[in-house]
Design an enzyme around this catalytic site. Structure first.
Site, mmCIF file in Angstrom:
data_model
loop_
_atom_site.group_PDB
_atom_site.id
_atom_site.type_symbol
_atom_site.label_atom_id
_atom_site.label_comp_id
_atom_site.label_asym_id
_atom_site.label_seq_id
_atom_site.Cartn_x
_atom_site.Cartn_y
_atom_site.Cartn_z
ATOM 1 N N GLU A 86 0.817 -1.216 0.000
ATOM 2 C CA GLU A 86 0.000 0.000 0.000
ATOM 3 C C GLU A 86 0.850 1.266 0.000
ATOM 4 O O GLU A 86 1.725 1.450 0.858
ATOM 5 C CB GLU A 86 -0.939 0.015 1.203
ATOM 6 C CG GLU A 86 -1.898 1.198 1.189
ATOM 7 C CD GLU A 86 -2.991 1.096 2.233
ATOM 8 O OE1 GLU A 86 -3.538 2.146 2.608
ATOM 9 O OE2 GLU A 86 -3.299 -0.019 2.681
ATOM 10 N N LYS A 264 -7.843 -0.107 11.018
ATOM 11 C CA LYS A 264 -7.205 -0.645 9.812
ATOM 12 C C LYS A 264 -5.933 0.136 9.517
ATOM 13 O O LYS A 264 -4.905 -0.443 9.133
ATOM 14 C CB LYS A 264 -8.179 -0.582 8.635
ATOM 15 C CG LYS A 264 -7.671 -1.257 7.357
ATOM 16 C CD LYS A 264 -6.900 -0.321 6.454
ATOM 17 C CE LYS A 264 -6.449 -1.035 5.179
ATOM 18 N NZ LYS A 264 -5.615 -0.161 4.320
ATOM 19 N N ASP A 280 3.135 -14.076 12.166
ATOM 20 C CA ASP A 280 1.788 -14.428 11.726
ATOM 21 C C ASP A 280 0.887 -13.186 11.723
ATOM 22 O O ASP A 280 0.378 -12.777 12.767
ATOM 23 C CB ASP A 280 1.223 -15.505 12.661
ATOM 24 C CG ASP A 280 -0.081 -16.105 12.156
ATOM 25 O OD1 ASP A 280 -0.749 -15.472 11.327
ATOM 26 O OD2 ASP A 280 -0.432 -17.209 12.609
ATOM 27 N N HIS A 378 -1.630 10.222 -0.093
ATOM 28 C CA HIS A 378 -1.791 8.862 -0.597
ATOM 29 C C HIS A 378 -1.798 8.839 -2.119
ATOM 30 O O HIS A 378 -1.115 8.017 -2.740
ATOM 31 C CB HIS A 378 -3.093 8.258 -0.061
ATOM 32 C CG HIS A 378 -3.369 6.879 -0.565
ATOM 33 N ND1 HIS A 378 -2.715 5.779 -0.077
ATOM 34 C CD2 HIS A 378 -4.212 6.431 -1.537
ATOM 35 C CE1 HIS A 378 -3.151 4.696 -0.709
ATOM 36 N NE2 HIS A 378 -4.063 5.072 -1.599
#
Length: 425
Positions: A86, A264, A280, A378
């Site tokens: 991302e 998130k 993990d 972004h």
């Protein structure tokens, strides 16, 4: 040519060599020579290692790894590898860390390195009596569990505590035993699962009930990583920016729809370091989101406040089941390299750095939301992806990305048209 009538029932597929699997799948899926070669290129992971890490191995999916700079954690400067696809994630951490660096950076702590395994007991007519019977066997349980892993005991870990709960379910009351084990520098799933499976028959014998599931819990609330940081008001743009960031946090704290996106963003940073170090990601993510709901509603993993001096104070507390030994951390060469770059000496130190990255990521996100909006930074970075998708190469990528940002239209159709103009001129 792609054979739409193929059967997914492939007998003995797992026994074939990697090259044989690639050839078979390529034929069935109609892959061209370039796509076949791509499947056979395993990058920095040797095919032999990959073939033993997962079943039916074909190839690898390469994820970019970047370095978060400017991080100061507990007085030590740290370079943090982050694996993510991302745009803006690594840049956001660098920027947030830079704004806190001169004020001391991040302070961290850890509740411990203990993991929980659960043993499910059913078909008990007197569940509360059974609960007492299990609690009375604590020392027997300690001996049974510790005998499963002598090396863990030798290193100073092992069984630590016992919890037994009676819960109401659609199938009636269940008695749930928690064994709490210090797994030290290992994530510990294999260790606690082995102990739970060894212990289960004894619990059934002591209570007259029947045991079913014996498995760890990823809600690792005995393994909490904590980080805090103070950003001086003058370093982040003043009181108006600070207050706007508080409003963004208050929104996330109150509303699960906002909290889901808020958290998130935190996990953008956390999962990137977890992945880079071969740990993990799914375990850490599930534990974090479950912890965010521990009070009966889903809310923010971070807290933001104003200090007496008028500065912005942020903190995070999150389950962090990561390790330095076992699994991909010791097998994947890139994971081993990432741990060497981090220069961490314990799983606790790694967990604390990851928590600090999560807090930095959250700072960057809510600051952007409260000021310029999330899209400006972004999309500036994402414009390079769009430029490459349009076919730009070499110097064209930067040139086309700048045009897209200047136009305020970071879209593939626009990129294709502008690239044609660049090449035409």
């Amino acid at each position: 040519m792609n054979n739409a009538n193929y059967s997914s029932r492939i007998s003995g597929f797992h026994k074939k060599s990697v090259d044989e699997r690639i050839a078979l799948i390529a034929d069935m899926a109609g892959l061209n020579d370039t796509e076949r070669a791509l499947m056979g290129n395993s990058g920095n992971l040797d095919q032999e290692i990959g073939n033993h890490m997962i079943e039916n191995f074909l190839g690898t999916m390469t994820i970019p790894v970047g370095i978060a700079t400017n991080m100061k954690v507990d007085g030590r400067d740290v370079l943090v590898p982050m694996a993510t696809e991302e745009s803006s994630v690594v840049a956001a951490v660098c920027n947030a860390a830079r704004q806190s660096y001169d004020n001391g950076g991040f302070i961290t702590s850890m509740s411990g390195t203990r993991m929980i395994a659960q043993i499910q007991l059913v078909q008990v007519s007197d569940p509360y009596h059974a609960r007492m019977a299990i609690l009375e066997r604590k020392e027997d349980i300690r001996l049974i569990c510790d005998a499963c892993d002598p090396m863990l005991i030798k290193l100073g870990g092992g069984f630590r505590e016992l919890e037994v709960r009676v819960i109401d379910t659609l199938s009636g009351p269940m008695v749930i035993t928690h064994i709490i084990v210090d797994t030290l520098d290992a994530m510990g799933a294999n260790a606690v699962n082995t102990m739970a499976e060894k212990l289960a028959p004894f619990i059934a014998q002591w209570t007259g009930g029947r045991t079913y599931l014996r498995i760890l819990s990823n809600l690792a609330d005995h393994r909490l990583a904590r980080a805090r940081c103070v950003w001086r008001s003058e370093d982040i743009g003043g009181a108006d920016v600070r207050d706007g960031m508080l409003l963004a946090y208050h929104f996330a704290e109150a509303d699960p729809y906002r909290a889901a996106t808020h958290n998130k963003g935190i996990m953008n940073g956390i999962s990137a370091v977890v992945l880079a170090t071969g740990n993990d990601t799914r375990a850490v993510e599930s534990g974090a989101h479950a912890y965010a709901s521990r009070h009966g509603r889903y809310t923010s993993l971070t807290r933001w406040e104003v200090t007496n001096e008028g500065h912005l104070a942020g903190s995070i507390e999150v389950p962090m089941a990561v390790g330095l030994i076992g699994g991909a951390t010791k097998l994947h060469p890139m994971a081993k390299t990432a741990l060497k770059i981090l220069n961490v000496q314990s799983a606790s130190e790694l967990a604390r750095i990851i928590a600090a990255v999560g807090l930095a990521q959250n700072f960057a996100a809510i600051k952007a939301l409260a000021t310029t909006g999330i899209q400006k930074g972004h999309m500036s970075l994402h414009s390079h992806n769009i430029a490459m998708m349009a076919g730009a190469v070499g110097h064209e990528v930067d040139q086309l990305a700048q045009i897209l940002v200047a136009k305020g239209m970071v879209r593939l159709d626009i990129a294709e048209k502008e690239l044609a103009l660049i090449r035409g001129s």
